[in-house]
Motif scaffolding. Structure first.
Motif, PDB file in Angstrom:
ATOM      1  N   GLU A  21       0.830  -1.385  -0.150  1.00 11.35           N
ATOM      2  CA  GLU A  21      -0.049   0.017  -0.126  1.00 11.35           C
ATOM      3  C   GLU A  21       0.870   1.225   0.126  1.00 11.35           C
ATOM      4  O   GLU A  21       0.407   2.200   0.399  1.00 11.35           O
ATOM      5  CB  GLU A  21      -0.976  -0.132   1.100  1.00 11.35           C
ATOM      6  N   ASP A  22       2.082   1.111  -0.460  1.00  9.38           N
ATOM      7  CA  ASP A  22       3.033   2.240  -0.580  1.00  9.38           C
ATOM      8  C   ASP A  22       2.296   3.276  -1.505  1.00  9.38           C
ATOM      9  O   ASP A  22       1.986   2.641  -2.531  1.00  9.38           O
ATOM     10  CB  ASP A  22       4.439   1.943  -1.190  1.00  9.38           C
ATOM     11  N   ARG A  23       2.247   4.511  -1.389  1.00  7.86           N
ATOM     12  CA  ARG A  23       1.527   5.424  -2.332  1.00  7.86           C
ATOM     13  C   ARG A  23       2.347   5.610  -3.567  1.00  7.86           C
ATOM     14  O   ARG A  23       1.831   5.772  -4.596  1.00  7.86           O
ATOM     15  CB  ARG A  23       1.197   6.801  -1.696  1.00  7.86           C
ATOM     16  N   GLY A  24       3.739   5.308  -3.724  1.00  5.51           N
ATOM     17  CA  GLY A  24       4.371   5.279  -4.786  1.00  5.51           C
ATOM     18  C   GLY A  24       3.867   4.341  -5.747  1.00  5.51           C
ATOM     19  O   GLY A  24       3.767   4.432  -6.910  1.00  5.51           O
ATOM     20  N   TYR A  25       3.493   3.036  -4.966  1.00  2.00           N
ATOM     21  CA  TYR A  25       3.206   2.000  -5.737  1.00  2.00           C
ATOM     22  C   TYR A  25       1.708   2.076  -6.566  1.00  2.00           C
ATOM     23  O   TYR A  25       1.513   1.955  -7.709  1.00  2.00           O
ATOM     24  CB  TYR A  25       3.289   0.755  -5.086  1.00  2.00           C
ATOM     25  N   GLN A  26       0.906   2.732  -5.577  1.00  6.16           N
ATOM     26  CA  GLN A  26      -0.525   2.835  -6.101  1.00  6.16           C
ATOM     27  C   GLN A  26      -0.907   4.088  -6.673  1.00  6.16           C
ATOM     28  O   GLN A  26      -1.989   4.048  -7.467  1.00  6.16           O
ATOM     29  CB  GLN A  26      -1.320   2.646  -4.785  1.00  6.16           C
ATOM     30  N   PHE A  27      -0.073   5.278  -6.436  1.00  6.31           N
ATOM     31  CA  PHE A  27      -0.615   6.631  -7.150  1.00  6.31           C
ATOM     32  C   PHE A  27       0.441   7.158  -7.770  1.00  6.31           C
ATOM     33  O   PHE A  27       0.281   8.025  -8.441  1.00  6.31           O
ATOM     34  CB  PHE A  27      -1.012   7.616  -5.888  1.00  6.31           C
ATOM     35  N   GLY A  28       1.805   6.547  -7.913  1.00  9.31           N
ATOM     36  CA  GLY A  28       2.748   7.354  -8.439  1.00  9.31           C
ATOM     37  C   GLY A  28       3.146   8.627  -7.512  1.00  9.31           C
ATOM     38  O   GLY A  28       3.589   9.620  -7.896  1.00  9.31           O
ATOM     39  N   GLY A  67       4.631   7.491   1.430  1.00  8.26           N
ATOM     40  CA  GLY A  67       4.516   6.339   2.568  1.00  8.26           C
ATOM     41  C   GLY A  67       3.593   5.403   2.163  1.00  8.26           C
ATOM     42  O   GLY A  67       2.690   5.671   1.090  1.00  8.26           O
ATOM     43  N   ALA A  68       3.055   4.426   3.196  1.00  3.71           N
ATOM     44  CA  ALA A  68       2.376   3.393   3.042  1.00  3.71           C
ATOM     45  C   ALA A  68       1.125   3.664   4.111  1.00  3.71           C
ATOM     46  O   ALA A  68       1.423   3.977   5.215  1.00  3.71           O
ATOM     47  CB  ALA A  68       2.865   2.281   3.451  1.00  3.71           C
ATOM     48  N   SER A  69      -0.119   3.550   3.307  1.00  4.81           N
ATOM     49  CA  SER A  69      -1.397   3.876   4.118  1.00  4.81           C
ATOM     50  C   SER A  69      -2.784   3.213   3.399  1.00  4.81           C
ATOM     51  O   SER A  69      -2.301   3.206   2.029  1.00  4.81           O
ATOM     52  CB  SER A  69      -1.704   5.223   4.405  1.00  4.81           C
ATOM     53  N   PRO A  70      -3.562   2.824   3.999  1.00  4.96           N
ATOM     54  CA  PRO A  70      -4.787   2.305   3.331  1.00  4.96           C
ATOM     55  C   PRO A  70      -5.170   3.439   2.120  1.00  4.96           C
ATOM     56  O   PRO A  70      -5.172   4.668   2.197  1.00  4.96           O
ATOM     57  CB  PRO A  70      -5.726   2.533   4.248  1.00  4.96           C
ATOM     58  N   ARG A  71      -5.430   2.628   0.920  1.00  5.27           N
ATOM     59  CA  ARG A  71      -5.598   3.427  -0.301  1.00  5.27           C
ATOM     60  C   ARG A  71      -6.715   4.580  -0.010  1.00  5.27           C
ATOM     61  O   ARG A  71      -7.834   4.125   0.107  1.00  5.27           O
ATOM     62  CB  ARG A  71      -5.703   2.582  -1.475  1.00  5.27           C
ATOM     63  N   ASN A  72      -6.329   5.776  -0.412  1.00  5.20           N
ATOM     64  CA  ASN A  72      -7.205   6.998  -0.155  1.00  5.20           C
ATOM     65  C   ASN A  72      -6.672   8.205  -1.144  1.00  5.20           C
ATOM     66  O   ASN A  72      -5.515   8.188  -0.763  1.00  5.20           O
ATOM     67  CB  ASN A  72      -7.584   7.169   1.277  1.00  5.20           C
ATOM     68  N   LEU A  96       7.182  10.466  -9.948  1.00  4.70           N
ATOM     69  CA  LEU A  96       7.118   9.065 -10.462  1.00  4.70           C
ATOM     70  C   LEU A  96       6.200   8.739 -11.716  1.00  4.70           C
ATOM     71  O   LEU A  96       6.187   7.742 -11.989  1.00  4.70           O
ATOM     72  CB  LEU A  96       6.847   8.067  -9.345  1.00  4.70           C
ATOM     73  N   ASN A  97       5.228   9.679 -11.697  1.00  2.00           N
ATOM     74  CA  ASN A  97       4.301   9.545 -12.919  1.00  2.00           C
ATOM     75  C   ASN A  97       4.995   9.959 -14.102  1.00  2.00           C
ATOM     76  O   ASN A  97       4.952  10.653 -15.113  1.00  2.00           O
ATOM     77  CB  ASN A  97       3.243  10.708 -12.853  1.00  2.00           C
ATOM     78  N   LEU A  98       5.445   8.702 -14.879  1.00  2.00           N
ATOM     79  CA  LEU A  98       6.103   8.783 -15.969  1.00  2.00           C
ATOM     80  C   LEU A  98       5.651   7.881 -17.165  1.00  2.00           C
ATOM     81  O   LEU A  98       6.116   7.563 -18.258  1.00  2.00           O
ATOM     82  CB  LEU A  98       7.541   8.312 -15.947  1.00  2.00           C
TER      83      LEU A  98
END
Length: 284
Positions: free
Chosen positions: A21-28, A95-100, A148-150
């Motif tokens: 749930e790292d936000r880099g992975y889920q949202f860039g 960081g990592a947090s529940p997806r929101n 990270l949005n590439l």
């Protein structure tokens, strides 16, 4: 396998764990930098770290280290992995947090990661030059942030590769901005031109070095918008990036640029840039 950096800890790559749930992975939701290493010496580290902190600030991520601490960690990573000619990739996510979509609270801390790899200078391409194509710039309007949005960059680079090209040079409604992973320049009537450092391009570190070299060595240079037609009729074209350095473009959309060989302005800047690299190595 070598060591990697996770926050302030060096560890084996196999031990490094990033939360799903790292936000880099889920949202860039993060920023990154790529820093060059020559003969074990970090090149333009301060400039890269300045931009890293600026990018983080622009998307409201608080870097948990100051620049001196981060540079020390980078040096440790280079020494631990015995990097000779290579690069450091580093990124910071929220960081990592529940997806929101909404930012998490202050209890969620950013996650810093970094790793190194050996990368030789692209001497063959620097000598002979490469091919490029023109493509639409479909990226968002904050290209000044090294986020990270590439995905648009990836699509443009893949299109260039599919057409046998090294790079895609991008334009917005006819105005040339930059490459998919580089800054773009033309030489016309004895003057170097590149798009101004607005929100529409990333102000590359190699770009900054090039501008300083032009000013120091009386090479006429202008940060001005130019059009596709200017690109097609340029005397010389080159691109720049941390890993590509100053790369001549000798063919654009199947047509030769100039006489199909790297031009004199490009060659002079390559020579001056190489001197900058040598000077940086001697300072270590």
């Amino acid at each position: 396998m070598g060591k990697v950096l996770v926050n302030n800890q060096l560890m084996d790559r196999t031990e490094a764990i990033i939360d799903i749930e790292d936000r880099g992975y889920q949202f860039g939701d993060g920023v990154y930098e790529v820093i060059r290493v020559y003969d074990g010496a970090v090149f333009t580290a301060d400039e890269h770290l300045d931009r890293f902190f600026q990018s983080a600030n622009k998307i409201k991520i608080d870097v948990q280290f100051d620049q001196k601490q981060l540079l020390a960690l980078i040096h440790q990573l280079i020494e631990e992995n015995n990097v000779h000619d290579g690069s450091i990739y580093m990124q910071l996510t929220r960081g990592a947090s529940p997806r929101n979509h909404i930012f998490p609270g202050s209890e969620i801390k950013p996650v810093l990661t970094a790793y190194t790899k050996e990368v030789a200078r692209p001497e063959g391409n620097l000598e002979t030059g490469v091919k490029a194509m023109i493509a639409d710039d479909i990226r968002w309007l904050r290209c000044d942030i090294k986020s990270l949005n590439l995905l648009p960059n990836v699509l443009a680079k893949q299109e260039a590769t599919d057409h046998g090209c090294y790079e895609a040079i991008l334009h917005r409604d006819g105005t040339v901005t930059e490459g998919s992973s580089s800054n773009a320049y033309i030489v016309k009537d004895g003057k170097v031109m590149t798009h101004p450092a607005t929100n529409l391009i990333l102000n590359g570190i190699t770009r900054q070095v090039i501008l300083k070299l032009c000013q120091a060595h009386q090479i006429p240079v202008a940060e001005e918008e130019f059009q596709i037609e200017d690109l097609k009729t340029a005397d010389e074209i080159f691109i720049s990036s941390t890993t590509s350095e100053i790369m001549p473009i000798v063919e654009l959309d199947g047509q030769s640029i100039g006489d199909g060989k790297p031009g004199p302005f490009t060659r002079k800047l390559q020579t001056l840039f190489l001197k900058e690299i040598e000077a940086a190595k001697s300072d270590v």
